[in-house]
Write an enzyme that holds these catalytic residues in place. Structure first.
Site, PDB file in Angstrom:
ATOM      1  N   HIS A  78       0.836  -1.214   0.000  1.00  0.00           N
ATOM      2  CA  HIS A  78       0.000   0.000   0.000  1.00  0.00           C
ATOM      3  C   HIS A  78       0.866   1.258   0.000  1.00  0.00           C
ATOM      4  O   HIS A  78       0.561   2.225  -0.708  1.00  0.00           O
ATOM      5  CB  HIS A  78      -0.953  -0.002   1.195  1.00  0.00           C
ATOM      6  CG  HIS A  78      -1.913  -1.138   1.199  1.00  0.00           C
ATOM      7  ND1 HIS A  78      -2.721  -1.424   2.275  1.00  0.00           N
ATOM      8  CD2 HIS A  78      -2.201  -2.078   0.256  1.00  0.00           C
ATOM      9  CE1 HIS A  78      -3.463  -2.480   2.000  1.00  0.00           C
ATOM     10  NE2 HIS A  78      -3.148  -2.903   0.779  1.00  0.00           N
ATOM     11  N   HIS A 237      -9.220  -2.199  -5.308  1.00  0.00           N
ATOM     12  CA  HIS A 237      -8.133  -2.488  -4.375  1.00  0.00           C
ATOM     13  C   HIS A 237      -7.122  -3.444  -5.004  1.00  0.00           C
ATOM     14  O   HIS A 237      -5.914  -3.341  -4.735  1.00  0.00           O
ATOM     15  CB  HIS A 237      -8.636  -3.070  -3.055  1.00  0.00           C
ATOM     16  CG  HIS A 237      -7.522  -3.226  -2.061  1.00  0.00           C
ATOM     17  ND1 HIS A 237      -7.003  -2.167  -1.357  1.00  0.00           N
ATOM     18  CD2 HIS A 237      -6.754  -4.303  -1.730  1.00  0.00           C
ATOM     19  CE1 HIS A 237      -5.991  -2.591  -0.615  1.00  0.00           C
ATOM     20  NE2 HIS A 237      -5.818  -3.884  -0.819  1.00  0.00           N
ATOM     21  N   ASP A 241      -3.164  -2.708  -5.184  1.00  0.00           N
ATOM     22  CA  ASP A 241      -2.112  -3.663  -4.824  1.00  0.00           C
ATOM     23  C   ASP A 241      -1.144  -3.889  -5.986  1.00  0.00           C
ATOM     24  O   ASP A 241       0.078  -3.936  -5.790  1.00  0.00           O
ATOM     25  CB  ASP A 241      -2.729  -5.006  -4.427  1.00  0.00           C
ATOM     26  CG  ASP A 241      -3.215  -5.047  -2.989  1.00  0.00           C
ATOM     27  OD1 ASP A 241      -2.874  -4.146  -2.201  1.00  0.00           O
ATOM     28  OD2 ASP A 241      -3.937  -6.008  -2.656  1.00  0.00           O
ATOM     29  N   HIS A 264      -0.635 -10.966  -5.195  1.00  0.00           N
ATOM     30  CA  HIS A 264       0.746 -10.551  -4.986  1.00  0.00           C
ATOM     31  C   HIS A 264       1.746 -11.514  -5.624  1.00  0.00           C
ATOM     32  O   HIS A 264       2.736 -11.090  -6.213  1.00  0.00           O
ATOM     33  CB  HIS A 264       1.033 -10.430  -3.495  1.00  0.00           C
ATOM     34  CG  HIS A 264       0.132  -9.481  -2.784  1.00  0.00           C
ATOM     35  ND1 HIS A 264       0.090  -8.128  -3.072  1.00  0.00           N
ATOM     36  CD2 HIS A 264      -0.779  -9.684  -1.790  1.00  0.00           C
ATOM     37  CE1 HIS A 264      -0.799  -7.542  -2.283  1.00  0.00           C
ATOM     38  NE2 HIS A 264      -1.339  -8.465  -1.511  1.00  0.00           N
TER      39      HIS A 264
END
Length: 305
Positions: A78, A237, A241, A264
């Site tokens: 973030h 979001h 990311d 991720h």
């Protein structure tokens, strides 16, 4: 010339680590041109420095972390996203715990901190990583791709089969030639499910999670009293990311990123696939206005607006 950026002054914040659940003190300090983003574990003796580097990424369960010598700084995505969104190239990040504080679960508080410190242009050209040839990484039905583009555009789609998410938009495209990171992306919060809480905590995850720093859902609905910040906050979001994960390459990208059901781990893998094919990318600067793609100058003008 599009210049590198750092902060004008030091800024501090205190919060809770999302996964460890412990208090974290964070200090952001200006850095010289070509320093990059460097994290410092100041609670260790001697302090340990961990530069942003896709090959230092460890543990991608629900966050991106960096590891060196067995020590970690987790949940960096973030803050990295906010740095990418505001075009900050050089920064020292001091932290006295194994992860960055979660704050409200979005990049919004980090944007506020950075803007409060002030953003300073430096006497060095910004160095972009330009994708020259498409690269892709797949795992089953999940995939991520980077393609040549004179700017930075992200397209993401998600599938969760949950009533609250299904009622929102499950696909979004954010093109920074036209949209603002601060307005259109930064406030999108991380999200999770009540039924997963016991499993996550048994595995040492989400110990600091709450309705104050995440969108939380039961089997049917969003439990946060204030609802959603964007109609497409869930998928936004994921874009937030991805911006942070990709910025771990050390340079702003000139590329079109697209992904389906990625996270991720896949974001890190696509960087490795790209960097390991030296014919697929190059480092470029824009020292003359006439040579600067309009989308690029617009993106970094918006970041300072």
């Amino acid at each position: 010339m599009i210049r590198q950026r750092t902060l004008k002054s030091i800024v501090k914040a205190t919060g809770v680590g999302l996964h460890g659940g412990r208090k974290v003190n964070l200090v952001l300090r200006p850095a010289a041109p070509d320093t990059g983003i460097v994290f410092h574990r100041v609670d260790l003796d001697p302090p340990l420095s961990l530069p942003a580097d896709p090959y230092a990424v460890c543990d991608t369960r629900m966050c991106s972390g960096l590891e060196k010598g067995g020590e970690k700084v987790g949940t960096v995505e973030h803050l990295m996203s906010a740095l990418a969104g505001l075009g900050i190239d050089n920064l020292h990040v001091d932290v006295d715990a194994p992860e960055i504080p979660i704050l409200d679960g979005s990049a919004g508080p980090f944007v506020f901190l950075l803007q409060s410190a002030g953003i300073e242009e430096q006497k060095a050209p910004k160095r972009f990583l330009r994708v020259k040839r498409a690269v892709e990484y797949r795992e089953g039905d999940k995939w991520v791709r980077l393609e040549p583009h004179d700017g930075f555009r992200l397209t993401f789609s998600i599938v969760f089969n949950h009533p609250a998410i299904d009622r929102s938009s499950s696909e979004v495209t954010v093109d920074f030639a036209e949209q603002s990171y601060v307005r259109d992306v930064a406030r999108a919060r991380t999200f999770g499910f009540m039924q997963d809480v016991d499993f996550m905590r048994a595995n040492g995850l989400a110990l600091g999670g709450s309705l104050d720093n995440a969108i939380v859902m039961d089997e049917y609905r969003v439990l946060n009293a204030d609802g959603l910040r964007y109609g497409d906050e869930f998928v936004k979001h994921k874009v937030l990311d991805a911006i942070g994960d990709l910025y771990l390459c050390g340079h702003p990208l000139l590329a079109a990123y697209s992904a389906h059901k990625a996270g991720h781990a896949l974001n890190n893998q696509i960087l490795r696939v790209l960097l390991e094919d030296r014919s697929a990318w190059e480092i470029v600067t824009f020292e003359k206005a006439a040579a600067t793609p309009q989308a690029v100058s617009h993106q970094f003008d918006l970041a300072l607006a």
